[in-house]
Write a protein that holds these residues in place. Sequence first.
Motif, PDB file in Angstrom:
ATOM      1  N   GLY A  82      -7.218   0.071  -5.808  1.00 31.35           N
ATOM      2  CA  GLY A  82      -6.660   0.576  -4.562  1.00 31.35           C
ATOM      3  C   GLY A  82      -6.623   2.085  -4.566  1.00 31.35           C
ATOM      4  N   SER A  83      -5.863   2.627  -3.674  1.00 32.22           N
ATOM      5  CA  SER A  83      -5.711   4.084  -3.598  1.00 32.22           C
ATOM      6  C   SER A  83      -4.921   4.578  -4.799  1.00 32.22           C
ATOM      7  CB  SER A  83      -4.975   4.482  -2.323  1.00 32.22           C
ATOM      8  OG  SER A  83      -5.762   4.223  -1.198  1.00 32.22           O
ATOM      9  N   VAL A  84      -5.272   5.761  -5.273  1.00 31.38           N
ATOM     10  CA  VAL A  84      -4.542   6.415  -6.360  1.00 31.38           C
ATOM     11  C   VAL A  84      -4.000   7.730  -5.834  1.00 31.38           C
ATOM     12  CG1 VAL A  84      -4.653   7.405  -8.670  1.00 31.38           C
ATOM     13  CG2 VAL A  84      -6.057   5.435  -8.113  1.00 31.38           C
ATOM     14  N   CYS A  85      -2.694   7.914  -6.011  1.00 34.78           N
ATOM     15  CA  CYS A  85      -2.066   9.168  -5.609  1.00 34.78           C
ATOM     16  C   CYS A  85      -0.900   9.438  -6.541  1.00 34.78           C
ATOM     17  CB  CYS A  85      -1.593   9.095  -4.164  1.00 34.78           C
ATOM     18  SG  CYS A  85      -1.098  10.701  -3.514  1.00 34.78           S
ATOM     19  N   LEU A 134      -2.211   2.214  -6.597  1.00 33.47           N
ATOM     20  CA  LEU A 134      -1.767   2.870  -7.821  1.00 33.47           C
ATOM     21  C   LEU A 134      -1.099   4.177  -7.394  1.00 33.47           C
ATOM     22  CD1 LEU A 134      -4.882   1.572  -8.335  1.00 33.47           C
ATOM     23  CD2 LEU A 134      -4.160   2.078 -10.652  1.00 33.47           C
ATOM     24  N   LEU A 135       0.185   4.108  -7.115  1.00 34.88           N
ATOM     25  CA  LEU A 135       0.908   5.227  -6.525  1.00 34.88           C
ATOM     26  C   LEU A 135       2.102   5.598  -7.383  1.00 34.88           C
ATOM     27  CD1 LEU A 135       1.105   3.869  -2.847  1.00 34.88           C
ATOM     28  CD2 LEU A 135      -0.678   5.333  -3.830  1.00 34.88           C
ATOM     29  N   GLY A 136       2.395   6.887  -7.437  1.00 40.34           N
ATOM     30  CA  GLY A 136       3.606   7.336  -8.105  1.00 40.34           C
ATOM     31  C   GLY A 136       3.353   8.373  -9.164  1.00 40.34           C
ATOM     32  N   THR A 137       4.255   8.413 -10.117  1.00 37.77           N
ATOM     33  CA  THR A 137       4.141   9.367 -11.215  1.00 37.77           C
ATOM     34  C   THR A 137       2.992   8.953 -12.132  1.00 37.77           C
ATOM     35  OG1 THR A 137       5.620   8.107 -12.641  1.00 37.77           O
ATOM     36  CG2 THR A 137       6.650   9.767 -11.167  1.00 37.77           C
ATOM     37  N   GLU A 138       2.636   9.843 -13.027  1.00 41.04           N
ATOM     38  CA  GLU A 138       1.564   9.527 -13.973  1.00 41.04           C
ATOM     39  C   GLU A 138       1.909   8.268 -14.775  1.00 41.04           C
ATOM     40  OE1 GLU A 138      -0.212  12.122 -17.437  1.00 41.04           O
ATOM     41  OE2 GLU A 138      -0.862  12.848 -15.449  1.00 41.04           O
ATOM     42  N   SER A 139       3.155   8.141 -15.173  1.00 39.10           N
ATOM     43  CA  SER A 139       3.598   6.966 -15.919  1.00 39.10           C
ATOM     44  C   SER A 139       3.464   5.698 -15.082  1.00 39.10           C
ATOM     45  CB  SER A 139       5.058   7.165 -16.350  1.00 39.10           C
ATOM     46  OG  SER A 139       5.541   6.003 -16.974  1.00 39.10           O
ATOM     47  N   MET A 140       3.814   5.764 -13.812  1.00 40.20           N
ATOM     48  CA  MET A 140       3.706   4.604 -12.927  1.00 40.20           C
ATOM     49  C   MET A 140       2.255   4.197 -12.728  1.00 40.20           C
ATOM     50  SD  MET A 140       6.585   5.713 -10.147  1.00 40.20           S
ATOM     51  CE  MET A 140       6.467   4.261  -9.112  1.00 40.20           C
ATOM     52  N   VAL A 141       1.379   5.174 -12.531  1.00 39.66           N
ATOM     53  CA  VAL A 141      -0.041   4.873 -12.350  1.00 39.66           C
ATOM     54  C   VAL A 141      -0.613   4.279 -13.637  1.00 39.66           C
ATOM     55  CG1 VAL A 141      -2.325   5.871 -11.895  1.00 39.66           C
ATOM     56  CG2 VAL A 141      -0.350   6.558 -10.496  1.00 39.66           C
ATOM     57  N   LEU A 148       6.535  -2.929   9.308  1.00 37.07           N
ATOM     58  CA  LEU A 148       6.957  -4.189   8.696  1.00 37.07           C
ATOM     59  C   LEU A 148       6.406  -4.405   7.285  1.00 37.07           C
ATOM     60  CD1 LEU A 148       6.880  -7.095  11.320  1.00 37.07           C
ATOM     61  CD2 LEU A 148       8.842  -5.998  10.241  1.00 37.07           C
ATOM     62  N   VAL A 149       5.392  -3.643   6.900  1.00 39.86           N
ATOM     63  CA  VAL A 149       4.791  -3.831   5.575  1.00 39.86           C
ATOM     64  C   VAL A 149       5.819  -3.421   4.513  1.00 39.86           C
ATOM     65  CG1 VAL A 149       2.944  -3.121   4.010  1.00 39.86           C
ATOM     66  CG2 VAL A 149       2.458  -3.438   6.451  1.00 39.86           C
ATOM     67  N   PRO A 150       6.204  -4.346   3.639  1.00 40.54           N
ATOM     68  CA  PRO A 150       7.221  -4.033   2.628  1.00 40.54           C
ATOM     69  C   PRO A 150       6.739  -3.006   1.600  1.00 40.54           C
ATOM     70  CG  PRO A 150       6.890  -6.412   2.805  1.00 40.54           C
ATOM     71  CD  PRO A 150       5.802  -5.750   3.586  1.00 40.54           C
ATOM     72  N   ASN A 151       7.658  -2.189   1.118  1.00 38.52           N
ATOM     73  CA  ASN A 151       7.347  -1.203   0.077  1.00 38.52           C
ATOM     74  C   ASN A 151       6.646  -1.854  -1.100  1.00 38.52           C
ATOM     75  OD1 ASN A 151       8.797   0.545   1.693  1.00 38.52           O
ATOM     76  ND2 ASN A 151      10.320   1.038   0.158  1.00 38.52           N
ATOM     77  N   ARG A 196       2.550   6.690   3.882  1.00 37.79           N
ATOM     78  CA  ARG A 196       1.151   7.046   4.151  1.00 37.79           C
ATOM     79  C   ARG A 196       0.210   5.860   4.024  1.00 37.79           C
ATOM     80  NH1 ARG A 196      -0.132  11.813   0.592  1.00 37.79           N
ATOM     81  NH2 ARG A 196      -2.049  10.743   0.166  1.00 37.79           N
ATOM     82  N   HIS A 197       0.552   4.902   3.193  1.00 38.89           N
ATOM     83  CA  HIS A 197      -0.356   3.781   2.938  1.00 38.89           C
ATOM     84  C   HIS A 197      -0.018   2.523   3.724  1.00 38.89           C
ATOM     85  CE1 HIS A 197      -1.448   6.475  -0.327  1.00 38.89           C
ATOM     86  NE2 HIS A 197      -2.613   5.855  -0.302  1.00 38.89           N
ATOM     87  N   ARG A 198       1.104   2.500   4.389  1.00 37.99           N
ATOM     88  CA  ARG A 198       1.482   1.328   5.192  1.00 37.99           C
ATOM     89  C   ARG A 198       0.473   1.020   6.300  1.00 37.99           C
ATOM     90  NH1 ARG A 198       7.284   2.299   4.659  1.00 37.99           N
ATOM     91  NH2 ARG A 198       8.050   0.403   3.686  1.00 37.99           N
TER      92      ARG A 198
END
Length: 157
Positions: free
Chosen positions: A32-35, A108-115, A97-100, A46-48
């Motif tokens: 998916g998208s990586v940010c 793949l979104l979030g901090t470096e650790s989250m990604v 309506l799209v849930p978080n 942004r991705h909803r």
Amino acid sequence: MPEHAGVFFDHIAAGATKAGRTLADIDLQAGGSVCFSDDLDRLVARHRPGLAFTLGAMGSKEHNFYNAAFRRAGYEEEALAVQRLWLEGKRREAADLVPNEMVLGANLLGTESMVRDRIRAYRDAGVTTLRIQPDGATMQERLETLARTVELVKAVA
């Protein structure tokens, strides 16, 4: 969504078996998208709309592969409600309506650790090719995101 890999891979495995093959014979691609950011609210917002489009417009009302997959993954009510609003032309309401957790699970979104954790989840689910869409406003930003992601993939491998 690597946590729900069976939603996709079970059907692929059944088809492989009918063809005399196994799942190990197939290149399983997902991603998916990586940010990178610690502002998850901004990233999710942004991705909803893109996920609302996928749930509402990728196919017909009766035959939307992605909508059906999200329903099998436990998002029955959400996927159908988003699709209904999308088809009624209420695109903003559909996106809202799209849930978080759906957005975060499909990207793949979030901090470096989250990604890094998401990359690991895809690997552990059996994905053999990680397909990513590096996020960024400019080509340089997208290339920097790609470079960071490649380094994380190397670290996880």
